[in-house]
Scaffold this motif. Structure first.
Motif, PDB file in Angstrom:
ATOM      1  N   SER A 121       0.819  -1.210   0.000  1.00 55.27           N
ATOM      2  CA  SER A 121       0.000   0.000   0.000  1.00 55.27           C
ATOM      3  C   SER A 121       0.853   1.261   0.000  1.00 55.27           C
ATOM      4  CB  SER A 121      -0.936   0.008   1.207  1.00 55.27           C
ATOM      5  OG  SER A 121      -1.867  -1.048   1.108  1.00 55.27           O
ATOM      6  N   ARG A 122       1.978   1.258   0.723  1.00 53.42           N
ATOM      7  CA  ARG A 122       2.848   2.430   0.735  1.00 53.42           C
ATOM      8  C   ARG A 122       3.516   2.645  -0.626  1.00 53.42           C
ATOM      9  NH1 ARG A 122       0.075   1.871   3.488  1.00 53.42           N
ATOM     10  NH2 ARG A 122      -0.485   2.591   5.482  1.00 53.42           N
ATOM     11  N   VAL A 123       3.909   1.554  -1.276  1.00 54.63           N
ATOM     12  CA  VAL A 123       4.504   1.672  -2.615  1.00 54.63           C
ATOM     13  C   VAL A 123       3.489   2.260  -3.590  1.00 54.63           C
ATOM     14  CG1 VAL A 123       5.394   0.342  -4.582  1.00 54.63           C
ATOM     15  CG2 VAL A 123       6.203  -0.167  -2.271  1.00 54.63           C
ATOM     16  N   PHE A 143       1.172   7.026  -6.444  1.00 54.50           N
ATOM     17  CA  PHE A 143       0.061   7.972  -6.569  1.00 54.50           C
ATOM     18  C   PHE A 143       0.509   9.420  -6.363  1.00 54.50           C
ATOM     19  CE2 PHE A 143      -3.824   5.227  -6.150  1.00 54.50           C
ATOM     20  CZ  PHE A 143      -4.494   5.812  -7.220  1.00 54.50           C
ATOM     21  N   ALA A 144       1.638   9.618  -5.707  1.00 53.74           N
ATOM     22  CA  ALA A 144       2.122  10.974  -5.450  1.00 53.74           C
ATOM     23  C   ALA A 144       2.517  11.680  -6.743  1.00 53.74           C
ATOM     24  CB  ALA A 144       3.305  10.939  -4.488  1.00 53.74           C
ATOM     25  N   PHE A 145       2.857  10.911  -7.760  1.00 52.62           N
ATOM     26  CA  PHE A 145       3.226  11.478  -9.054  1.00 52.62           C
ATOM     27  C   PHE A 145       2.028  11.434  -9.990  1.00 52.62           C
ATOM     28  CE2 PHE A 145       7.144   9.655  -7.349  1.00 52.62           C
ATOM     29  CZ  PHE A 145       8.007  10.731  -7.469  1.00 52.62           C
ATOM     30  N   ALA A 175       4.983   8.053 -16.171  1.00 48.81           N
ATOM     31  CA  ALA A 175       5.339   7.438 -17.443  1.00 48.81           C
ATOM     32  C   ALA A 175       6.569   8.096 -18.045  1.00 48.81           C
ATOM     33  CB  ALA A 175       4.158   7.517 -18.412  1.00 48.81           C
ATOM     34  N   LEU A 176       6.647   9.422 -17.970  1.00 48.57           N
ATOM     35  CA  LEU A 176       7.819  10.139 -18.497  1.00 48.57           C
ATOM     36  C   LEU A 176       9.087   9.780 -17.733  1.00 48.57           C
ATOM     37  CD1 LEU A 176       6.318  13.676 -19.185  1.00 48.57           C
ATOM     38  CD2 LEU A 176       7.259  12.094 -20.872  1.00 48.57           C
TER      39      LEU A 176
END
Length: 178
Positions: A15-17, A22-24, A30-31
């Motif tokens: 969940s932390r990973v 999700f922070a990005f 993708a970039l």
């Protein structure tokens, strides 16, 4: 699914990973992946998948937790079925249908993202025909030959729209509204 089924520390780590991912913003993720792995068709496919993975992971975890707390899973445990059999025959089919409907909706978004990355020059090598590359090349000739840029743009939009319409139909079908 592993996070929901295993619980405890495994759930916390996974969940932390996913939360870090999700922070990005998805396209930025993708970039970043393409910047590390290098441009190319396979890299774009992997990057688009990686960018959309956190959303699917979170939905899959929640769906799995709902199915795990249902009565029919408890009945299978009470009947003495092995965890692998419960996972394969009970949990996976009940989780896969809503996820399939959501994935069909995501295909249109993936087409737009892949085209955007190709437009930026991060897609397949130039001999390969990609709509984003065609759109990028056509923008230089928009005043002389407008169709070079317009038709790839129409193809991108039509494909994204068509897959979204099919995805909505599949979603309503899975929910039992059709």
């Amino acid at each position: 699914m592993t996070a929901a089924v295993a619980g405890g520390r495994v759930d916390a780590v996974i969940s932390r990973v996913v939360e870090v991912m999700f922070a990005f913003p998805s396209l930025l993720l993708a970039l970043i992946f393409i910047a590390i792995a290098g441009p190319g068709l396979a890299t774009v496919v992997a990057a688009v998948g990686l960018g959309s993975a956190p959303g699917y992971a979170r939905i899959l975890r929640v769906q799995t937790l709902q199915v795990l707390s249902s009565g029919y899973v408890e009945a299978n445990v009470g009947l003495g079925l092995t965890p692998a059999r419960i996972l394969g025959r009970t949990i996976l089919p009940n989780v896969a249908r809503p996820l399939l409907a959501l994935a069909t909706l995501g295909v249109g978004q993936a087409i737009v993202w892949a085209s955007a990355l190709s437009f930026l020059g991060l897609g397949a090598a130039p001999p390969a025909a990609e709509w984003g590359t065609m759109l990028s090349d056509g923008r230089n000739y928009i005043q002389l030959a407008w169709w070079i840029a317009v038709f790839p743009g129409i193809a991108i939009s039509a494909s994204a729209l068509a897959t979204s319409v099919v995805g909505r139909y599949v979603q309503r079908r899975v929910e039992g509204k059709v």
